[in-house]
Motif scaffolding. Sequence first.
Motif, PDB file in Angstrom:
ATOM      1  N   GLU A  47      29.429  51.041  51.204  1.00  0.00           N
ATOM      2  CA  GLU A  47      29.088  49.612  51.169  1.00  0.00           C
ATOM      3  C   GLU A  47      29.625  49.023  49.875  1.00  0.00           C
ATOM      4  O   GLU A  47      29.631  49.675  48.840  1.00  0.00           O
ATOM      5  N   ILE A  48      30.060  47.810  49.977  1.00  0.00           N
ATOM      6  CA  ILE A  48      30.501  47.080  48.791  1.00  0.00           C
ATOM      7  C   ILE A  48      30.177  45.610  49.025  1.00  0.00           C
ATOM      8  O   ILE A  48      30.523  45.048  50.053  1.00  0.00           O
ATOM      9  N   ILE A  49      29.466  45.048  48.078  1.00  0.00           N
ATOM     10  CA  ILE A  49      29.085  43.639  48.170  1.00  0.00           C
ATOM     11  C   ILE A  49      29.508  42.967  46.870  1.00  0.00           C
ATOM     12  O   ILE A  49      29.190  43.442  45.784  1.00  0.00           O
ATOM     13  N   PHE A  50      30.254  41.879  47.010  1.00  0.00           N
ATOM     14  CA  PHE A  50      30.575  41.090  45.829  1.00  0.00           C
ATOM     15  C   PHE A  50      30.722  39.637  46.231  1.00  0.00           C
ATOM     16  O   PHE A  50      31.034  39.312  47.370  1.00  0.00           O
ATOM     17  N   GLU A  51      30.461  38.780  45.282  1.00  0.00           N
ATOM     18  CA  GLU A  51      30.565  37.339  45.474  1.00  0.00           C
ATOM     19  C   GLU A  51      31.716  36.821  44.616  1.00  0.00           C
ATOM     20  O   GLU A  51      32.232  37.528  43.744  1.00  0.00           O
ATOM     21  N   TYR A  52      32.067  35.599  44.842  1.00  0.00           N
ATOM     22  CA  TYR A  52      33.152  34.975  44.073  1.00  0.00           C
ATOM     23  C   TYR A  52      32.863  35.038  42.572  1.00  0.00           C
ATOM     24  O   TYR A  52      33.771  35.288  41.767  1.00  0.00           O
ATOM     25  N   ALA A  53      31.610  34.867  42.197  1.00  0.00           N
ATOM     26  CA  ALA A  53      31.228  34.881  40.779  1.00  0.00           C
ATOM     27  C   ALA A  53      31.426  36.256  40.128  1.00  0.00           C
ATOM     28  O   ALA A  53      31.445  36.361  38.900  1.00  0.00           O
ATOM     29  N   ASP A  54      31.600  37.299  40.925  1.00  0.00           N
ATOM     30  CA  ASP A  54      31.790  38.657  40.401  1.00  0.00           C
ATOM     31  C   ASP A  54      33.253  38.978  40.096  1.00  0.00           C
ATOM     32  O   ASP A  54      33.572  40.089  39.682  1.00  0.00           O
ATOM     33  N   ILE A  55      34.137  38.013  40.302  1.00  0.00           N
ATOM     34  CA  ILE A  55      35.572  38.236  40.162  1.00  0.00           C
ATOM     35  C   ILE A  55      36.081  37.520  38.914  1.00  0.00           C
ATOM     36  O   ILE A  55      35.799  36.347  38.704  1.00  0.00           O
ATOM     37  N   GLU A  56      36.834  38.255  38.100  1.00  0.00           N
ATOM     38  CA  GLU A  56      37.431  37.674  36.896  1.00  0.00           C
ATOM     39  C   GLU A  56      38.920  37.989  36.870  1.00  0.00           C
ATOM     40  O   GLU A  56      39.356  38.996  37.431  1.00  0.00           O
ATOM     41  N   THR A  57      39.668  37.139  36.202  1.00  0.00           N
ATOM     42  CA  THR A  57      41.099  37.384  36.050  1.00  0.00           C
ATOM     43  C   THR A  57      41.458  37.473  34.574  1.00  0.00           C
ATOM     44  O   THR A  57      40.823  36.846  33.725  1.00  0.00           O
ATOM     45  N   GLN A  58      42.461  38.298  34.309  1.00  0.00           N
ATOM     46  CA  GLN A  58      43.059  38.400  32.980  1.00  0.00           C
ATOM     47  C   GLN A  58      42.020  38.656  31.872  1.00  0.00           C
ATOM     48  O   GLN A  58      42.024  38.004  30.836  1.00  0.00           O
ATOM     49  N   VAL A  59      41.149  39.628  32.103  1.00  0.00           N
ATOM     50  CA  VAL A  59      40.112  39.975  31.123  1.00  0.00           C
ATOM     51  C   VAL A  59      40.647  41.057  30.194  1.00  0.00           C
ATOM     52  O   VAL A  59      41.124  42.099  30.646  1.00  0.00           O
ATOM     53  N   LYS A  60      40.545  40.812  28.905  1.00  0.00           N
ATOM     54  CA  LYS A  60      41.010  41.803  27.924  1.00  0.00           C
ATOM     55  C   LYS A  60      40.036  42.977  27.895  1.00  0.00           C
ATOM     56  O   LYS A  60      38.826  42.793  27.784  1.00  0.00           O
ATOM     57  N   THR A  61      40.592  44.194  28.001  1.00  0.00           N
ATOM     58  CA  THR A  61      39.796  45.420  27.926  1.00  0.00           C
ATOM     59  C   THR A  61      40.404  46.321  26.855  1.00  0.00           C
ATOM     60  O   THR A  61      41.446  45.996  26.282  1.00  0.00           O
ATOM     61  N   ASP A  62      39.785  47.473  26.628  1.00  0.00           N
ATOM     62  CA  ASP A  62      40.326  48.446  25.675  1.00  0.00           C
ATOM     63  C   ASP A  62      41.651  49.043  26.159  1.00  0.00           C
ATOM     64  O   ASP A  62      42.378  49.645  25.376  1.00  0.00           O
ATOM     65  N   HIS A  63      41.948  48.895  27.448  1.00  0.00           N
ATOM     66  CA  HIS A  63      43.165  49.480  28.023  1.00  0.00           C
ATOM     67  C   HIS A  63      44.089  48.432  28.620  1.00  0.00           C
ATOM     68  O   HIS A  63      44.815  48.705  29.570  1.00  0.00           O
ATOM     69  N   GLY A  64      44.068  47.233  28.089  1.00  0.00           N
ATOM     70  CA  GLY A  64      44.975  46.207  28.574  1.00  0.00           C
ATOM     71  C   GLY A  64      44.261  45.042  29.238  1.00  0.00           C
ATOM     72  O   GLY A  64      43.053  44.864  29.087  1.00  0.00           O
ATOM     73  N   ILE A  65      45.022  44.275  29.991  1.00  0.00           N
ATOM     74  CA  ILE A  65      44.509  43.061  30.634  1.00  0.00           C
ATOM     75  C   ILE A  65      44.829  43.141  32.130  1.00  0.00           C
ATOM     76  O   ILE A  65      45.893  42.695  32.567  1.00  0.00           O
ATOM     77  N   PRO A  66      43.933  43.721  32.915  1.00  0.00           N
ATOM     78  CA  PRO A  66      44.169  43.784  34.357  1.00  0.00           C
ATOM     79  C   PRO A  66      44.227  42.380  34.962  1.00  0.00           C
ATOM     80  O   PRO A  66      43.582  41.453  34.470  1.00  0.00           O
ATOM     81  N   ASP A  67      44.983  42.264  36.053  1.00  0.00           N
ATOM     82  CA  ASP A  67      45.077  40.969  36.720  1.00  0.00           C
ATOM     83  C   ASP A  67      43.720  40.524  37.259  1.00  0.00           C
ATOM     84  O   ASP A  67      43.315  39.388  37.058  1.00  0.00           O
ATOM     85  N   ILE A  68      43.021  41.419  37.956  1.00  0.00           N
ATOM     86  CA  ILE A  68      41.750  41.067  38.591  1.00  0.00           C
ATOM     87  C   ILE A  68      40.741  42.184  38.355  1.00  0.00           C
ATOM     88  O   ILE A  68      41.065  43.366  38.522  1.00  0.00           O
ATOM     89  N   ILE A  69      39.533  41.800  38.006  1.00  0.00           N
ATOM     90  CA  ILE A  69      38.418  42.742  37.925  1.00  0.00           C
ATOM     91  C   ILE A  69      37.299  42.200  38.811  1.00  0.00           C
ATOM     92  O   ILE A  69      36.918  41.037  38.705  1.00  0.00           O
ATOM     93  N   ILE A  70      36.819  43.063  39.688  1.00  0.00           N
ATOM     94  CA  ILE A  70      35.635  42.758  40.491  1.00  0.00           C
ATOM     95  C   ILE A  70      34.546  43.694  40.004  1.00  0.00           C
ATOM     96  O   ILE A  70      34.677  44.914  40.101  1.00  0.00           O
ATOM     97  N   LYS A  71      33.494  43.111  39.442  1.00  0.00           N
ATOM     98  CA  LYS A  71      32.445  43.936  38.837  1.00  0.00           C
ATOM     99  C   LYS A  71      31.074  43.437  39.270  1.00  0.00           C
ATOM    100  O   LYS A  71      30.761  42.256  39.127  1.00  0.00           O
ATOM    101  N   THR A  72      30.296  44.366  39.836  1.00  0.00           N
ATOM    102  CA  THR A  72      28.908  44.096  40.202  1.00  0.00           C
ATOM    103  C   THR A  72      28.053  45.203  39.607  1.00  0.00           C
ATOM    104  O   THR A  72      28.562  46.061  38.887  1.00  0.00           O
ATOM    105  N   GLN A  73      26.789  45.230  39.975  1.00  0.00           N
ATOM    106  CA  GLN A  73      25.896  46.284  39.487  1.00  0.00           C
ATOM    107  C   GLN A  73      26.383  47.666  39.929  1.00  0.00           C
ATOM    108  O   GLN A  73      26.261  48.637  39.189  1.00  0.00           O
TER     109      GLN A  73
END
Length: 125
Positions: A47-73
């Motif tokens: 199962e995977i549930i995510f909403e539009y608010a769970d999606i980010e673009t171009q987020v700086k991380t310790d390993h670069g800047i991925p195009d899209i990150i979908i992150k929920t609990q």
Amino acid sequence: MSRDENIFYNIINNENTLTELFVNLMRFKVFRNNIRDLIKSIFGFKEIIFEYADIETQVKTDHGIPDIIIKTQDTYLIIENKIQDTPLYPNQKEYGKLLDNEKKFINKGLLYIVPEDYKYLHEIK
């Protein structure tokens, strides 16, 4: 690529515009649900549930800047787009390590969206 082969002909001219268009389409539940089902199928998630608010673009991380990150609990997905036949940047090869460091997520995945004849598939396997 000709207009007949590409619905984004003369619209998408770089990875950032593709990323933003893709995420803007995720505002619509029907599109988001289709992407969710595709992600479940690719990664074998129960199962995977995510909403539009769970999606980010171009987020700086310790390993670069991925195009899209979908992150929920429960879910952490990274999506990297390629619109041309260009190799991955060294930091883009490190996105798997970013996911490995995140132990609390049940669903983790790294998805590359690449052209059909992408020459650098060996870099992402």
